[in-house]
Enzyme design. Structure first.
Site, mmCIF file in Angstrom:
data_model
loop_
_atom_site.group_PDB
_atom_site.id
_atom_site.type_symbol
_atom_site.label_atom_id
_atom_site.label_comp_id
_atom_site.label_asym_id
_atom_site.label_seq_id
_atom_site.Cartn_x
_atom_site.Cartn_y
_atom_site.Cartn_z
ATOM 1 C CG HIS A 46 -6.375 2.150 0.089
ATOM 2 N ND1 HIS A 46 -5.189 2.702 -0.344
ATOM 3 C CD2 HIS A 46 -6.030 1.100 0.899
ATOM 4 C CE1 HIS A 46 -4.179 2.027 0.188
ATOM 5 N NE2 HIS A 46 -4.658 1.045 0.936
ATOM 6 C CB CYS A 72 -0.945 0.000 1.192
ATOM 7 S SG CYS A 72 -2.156 -1.335 1.169
#
Length: 396
Positions: free
Chosen positions: A344, A81
């Protein structure tokens, strides 16, 4: 002596629910990069290197072909991430080291619906196997089918047990970030919810309800990183924002010792990266005005308050009690809506944070503008584990 580095152009797509828009990686890259080049007033032919971040796509070169085929080095970056921030970190290294004067950092992702799995493939060794083993060590927690909510939810539970935070504190963070995103046209969600709606939403993993969890998303973001010489030669001082400090930290043995879920989800990485980035920038956390923080789950935002030094260890929830992390407080955290509400898309997240903070420091954030913002901090974590922190200041 290292060169000073600046962001002179940023651009991003709207973050979308997976599958809701008919596009491929080259389409989203062309849109985000085109906006960043236009913002900078720079032609693609002036870009000397490109770092293209994607966790699932692994096609940085192909993604940029629709933007231009100039023969420059293009590297695909993947770092969980923290992929977008890692691409930005590498772009800055190239400029600081004097290897290039104008470098592109791109982040992009197309995702599947539903919760992320425990790994990125079929190998028995996964990106988070150390983390999962440490989480269950000495604890009566069985592995859940959705490991990410469990890991961060267990960190929240640990904080509640040790320090007295409550589910209401985490719900408030979800409420705050959804409220902030109302004014962000790039956000996947722009709906405002009541605190009761956040608290009473579908429980994903106690204490985290659905409205406290970041969604899967599609989207891209881009930044043009340049040297001080390039800024001066092209008269870009009016749009330049300095990356005054930046660091990426990875795990140490402490992350896996003692069965602490707070450590497992990156507390130590965040603490070390923040300390190094702020030291390089010559600022303390009290001098920061606006923060884009990796709120993949509301529990992580609260824990990260402490890792960044905004509150002492065990006292992050007092910032919620004081409403210190929204407009009118000491800091505005996640004016974009954060991961929880902005979305996201893994590879794009870090550069989207950079875009938001660039707009904030330029005074271009519209109705979500943080008044008199002069110092900004970006925090982007990827279990596996890496944490990227950057500090930004206006060039003038």
């Amino acid at each position: 002596m290292a060169n000073r580095t600046y962001v002179v152009g940023v651009g991003m797509t709207k973050f979308e629910k997976p599958g809701s828009r008919d596009w491929e990686y080259p389409d989203m890259a062309k849109e985000a990069v085109g906006k960043a080049l236009q913002d900078a007033g720079v032609a693609y032919e002036q870009v000397e290197q490109a770092y293209a971040g994607s966790v699932y796509g692994s096609m940085g070169q192909r993604a940029l072909y629709e933007t231009g085929m100039t023969g420059i080095p293009v590297m695909t970056v993947a770092n969980a991430c923290a992929t977008g921030s890692s691409a930005l970190f590498m772009a800055r290294q190239a400029v600081r080291g004097g290897l290039a004067d104008c470098v592109l950092a791109l982040g992009m992702e197309k995702m599947e619906k539903g919760s992320l799995g425990a790994g990125m493939g079929k190998s028995k060794v996964t990106i988070i196997d150390h983390h999962l083993n440490a989480m269950v060590a000495g604890r009566p927690w069985e592995m859940d089918k959705a490991p990410m909510p469990q890991m961060f939810g267990n960190a929240g539970r640990e904080h509640m047990e040790k320090y007295g935070s409550t589910p209401e504190h985490y719900a408030w963070i979800g409420w705050k970030n959804h409220k902030h995103s109302v004014h962000n046209p790039y956000a996947q969600f722009q709906d405002e919810y009541s605190l009761d709606q956040v608290r009473n939403a579908t429980m994903i993993y106690d204490p985290l309800t659905k409205l406290q969890c970041s969604p899967t998303s599609d989207g891209a973001a881009a930044a043009i990183v340049v040297s001080e010489r390039f800024v001066d030669e092209h008269d870009l001082g009016d749009r330049a924002v300095e990356i005054a400090g930046q660091h990426i930290a990875t795990d140490t043995p402490d992350s896996f010792a003692g069965g602490s879920s707070i450590q497992v989800v990156g507390f130590g990485c965040s603490q070390r990266a923040a300390r190094r980035a702020m030291e390089e920038a010559g600022v303390g956390i009290d001098e920061v005005d606006v923060i884009e923080l990796h709120d993949c789950f509301s529990a992580n935002e609260l824990i990260t308050y402490e890792a960044l030094g905004m509150a002492a260890v065990g006292e992050g929830h007092t910032l919620v009690d004081d409403q210190a992390t929204t407009y009118g407080g000491t800091w505005v955290v996640n004016p974009s809506g954060g991961l929880i509400s902005k979305g996201h898309p893994l590879g794009a997240t870090g550069i989207a944070q950079c875009a938001e903070l660039t707009w904030q420091l330029r005074g271009q954030a519209g109705d979500r503008q943080v008044p008199n913002a002069r110092v900004a901090l970006q925090h982007n974590i990827g279990l596996g584990s890496a944490c990227a922190v950057a500090v930004y200041k206006p060039a003038t």
